[in-house]
Design an enzyme around this catalytic site. Structure first.
Site, mmCIF file in Angstrom:
data_model
loop_
_atom_site.group_PDB
_atom_site.id
_atom_site.type_symbol
_atom_site.label_atom_id
_atom_site.label_comp_id
_atom_site.label_asym_id
_atom_site.label_seq_id
_atom_site.Cartn_x
_atom_site.Cartn_y
_atom_site.Cartn_z
ATOM 1 N N PRO A 220 0.854 -1.200 0.000
ATOM 2 C CA PRO A 220 0.000 0.000 0.000
ATOM 3 C C PRO A 220 0.885 1.243 0.000
ATOM 4 O O PRO A 220 1.433 1.633 1.028
ATOM 5 C CB PRO A 220 -0.784 -0.138 1.310
ATOM 6 N N ASP A 395 6.034 2.863 1.361
ATOM 7 C CA ASP A 395 5.243 1.736 1.851
ATOM 8 C C ASP A 395 4.536 2.201 3.125
ATOM 9 O O ASP A 395 5.168 2.401 4.172
ATOM 10 C CB ASP A 395 6.162 0.546 2.143
ATOM 11 N N HIS A 396 3.209 2.375 3.031
ATOM 12 C CA HIS A 396 2.446 2.965 4.134
ATOM 13 C C HIS A 396 2.418 2.070 5.365
ATOM 14 O O HIS A 396 2.056 2.523 6.457
ATOM 15 C CB HIS A 396 1.017 3.271 3.667
ATOM 16 N N ARG A 397 2.783 0.815 5.228
ATOM 17 C CA ARG A 397 2.840 -0.062 6.401
ATOM 18 C C ARG A 397 4.032 0.280 7.291
ATOM 19 O O ARG A 397 4.015 -0.013 8.495
ATOM 20 C CB ARG A 397 2.959 -1.531 5.959
ATOM 21 N N TYR A 400 4.649 6.836 7.701
ATOM 22 C CA TYR A 400 3.441 7.550 7.314
ATOM 23 C C TYR A 400 3.756 8.919 6.730
ATOM 24 O O TYR A 400 4.919 9.300 6.562
ATOM 25 C CB TYR A 400 2.514 7.655 8.526
#
Length: 426
Positions: A220, A395-397, A400
């Site tokens: 994501p 990578d939003h995991r 942020y």
């Protein structure tokens, strides 16, 4: 007797293939001596002996082997090499003696004369014939000849016993006008209709396609873009080239590597990965540089290791070396592995701005556009300036928006104050 295992040359490599053994079983070898030419998903490299002794080959050339699998052994010097696997024997002709056949023999049909088995594809590629003349060429040379439209029969090999090697094909292909080059042969291309042709991908291209599809479908991601004034960086780069030994080939990408390395040390969240539901924060700062190979389509990512503890000149020299080795098809150990963050710079092609796809398990990649001369507002006045746009894919995991913005602000600050990039690492 120590094993020689198939090494892992890149982060995406799963298996390798012996293109050519330079030695044979029973030969005495010395430490550092080249034993074989090995092909991975991204390059061809030389496999060197790590001990003195007698070589025993376990995997024939042309046969793929998984990473870590034993492919050869080195025994003590002077010791007899262990026997290789016995080859299957051809059926023996029926006995001509007057011995009475047994009932079992009566029921069996007389054996046929053994048919010669066709050689494997790679063996045929090494010892092919054309117009009745034997052509000795490595599999890599033959594949390149097909891609470049070079007639192997017209070449004189520079390898052992006149064997045609990759360099011979590249030299021949580069010296001929494009109009004289043949189209790819049916081994790499097949017709799919009057308006379409289907081209088989190379191993590198197939790996890139698989990994990029995995990245887009499983990561994501989001993007953050900033614009930096690089007037001072451009000026400083020219001053370094003119006055500092070893800085003659410093590029803007070298400035970016140094700036990103320092920013990664300040924001370790960016220098991390998401693995099995946990964060992995990397202690080393290793910057991957996305570059095109010297021949054909594809993508290589040579790595500058420990970039945060190297000065700008060291980064410039090392990045040039790892890129040249990767493009030549002879990367060193570690040249294509271990990246914790990547940079893709398309500015030299006139691209203003783009987004790059993350290369897992990395958490981010920086896409860099061209340096442009534009009017800018400075102290209330419009003046000419040099600007460069950069886009970070995240990578939003792993981290942020706020962290991404702070990281990009730090990279921008360092580029706009480039004297901080030439200060020796602390």
């Amino acid at each position: 007797m120590p094993d020689i295992n198939m090494p892992k040359l890149s982060d995406t490599m799963e298996e390798g293939t012996i293109v050519e053994w330079k030695k044979k079983s029973g030969d005495e070898v010395k430490t550092g001596e080249v034993l074989a030419e090995v092909e991975s998903d991204k390059a061809t490299f030389d496999l060197e002996a790590d001990a003195d002794g007698v070589l025993q080959i376990l995997v024939d050339q042309g046969v793929p082997a998984k990473i870590g699998a034993p492919i050869a052994r080195i025994g003590e010097a002077g010791a007899e090499a262990p026997p290789q696997k016995a080859k299957p024997k051809a059926p023996e002709p029926p006995s001509t003696s007057a011995e009475k056949p047994t009932p079992a023999q009566k029921s069996e049909p007389p054996p046929e004369a053994p048919k010669e088995k066709p050689a494997p594809a790679r063996q045929q590629a090494q010892d092919g014939q054309q117009d009745g003349r034997e052509i000795k060429a490595s599999p890599l040379a033959r594949r390149l000849a097909e891609e470049m439209g070079v007639d192997l029969a017209s070449l004189k090999g520079s390898g052992p016993e006149g064997r045609i090697v990759k360099e011979d094909v590249i030299a021949a292909g580069g010296s001929r006008p494009k109009s004289d080059r043949r189209r790819p042969t049916p081994t790499t291309e097949r017709a799919a209709g009057p308006d379409v042709e289907v081209v088989e991908p190379t191993r590198m291209q197939a790996t890139i396609a698989r990994r990029m599809a995995e990245s887009k479908s499983t990561v994501p991601e989001f993007q953050v873009t900033v614009e930096a004034r690089v007037d001072l960086a451009v000026s400083l780069r020219q001053q370094l080239k003119d006055s500092v030994a070893g800085a003659e080939k410093v590029t803007m990408t070298d400035f970016l590597v140094r700036a990103c390395a320092l920013a990664l040390r300040k924001f370790p969240e960016v220098n991390s990965s998401w693995v099995d539901g946990k964060f992995q924060r990397k202690r080393a700062v290793n910057i991957g540089l996305a570059v095109a190979p010297s021949q054909g389509m594809g993508l290589l990512v040579p790595v500058v290791h420990d970039a945060d503890i190297k000065d700008l000149i060291q980064i410039s020299i090392e990045s040039r070396q790892v890129i040249e080795r990767a493009r030549s098809g002879r990367p060193g150990e570690g040249d294509l592995t271990g990246a914790t963050f990547s940079i893709s710079n398309l500015g030299m092609f006139g691209v203003d701005e783009f987004t790059a796809i993350i290369n897992p398990p990395e958490a981010a990649i920086l896409a860099v556009g061209a340096i442009k001369d534009v009017p800018v507002v400075e102290d209330g006045r419009i003046v000419p300036g040099k600007v460069m746009r950069m886009t970070l894919s995240v990578d939003h995991r792993v981290f942020y928006g706020a962290t991404a913005a702070q990281f990009m602000a730090e990279v921008k600050r360092l580029l706009e104050n480039p004297v901080t990039l030439v200060v020796p690492p602390s």
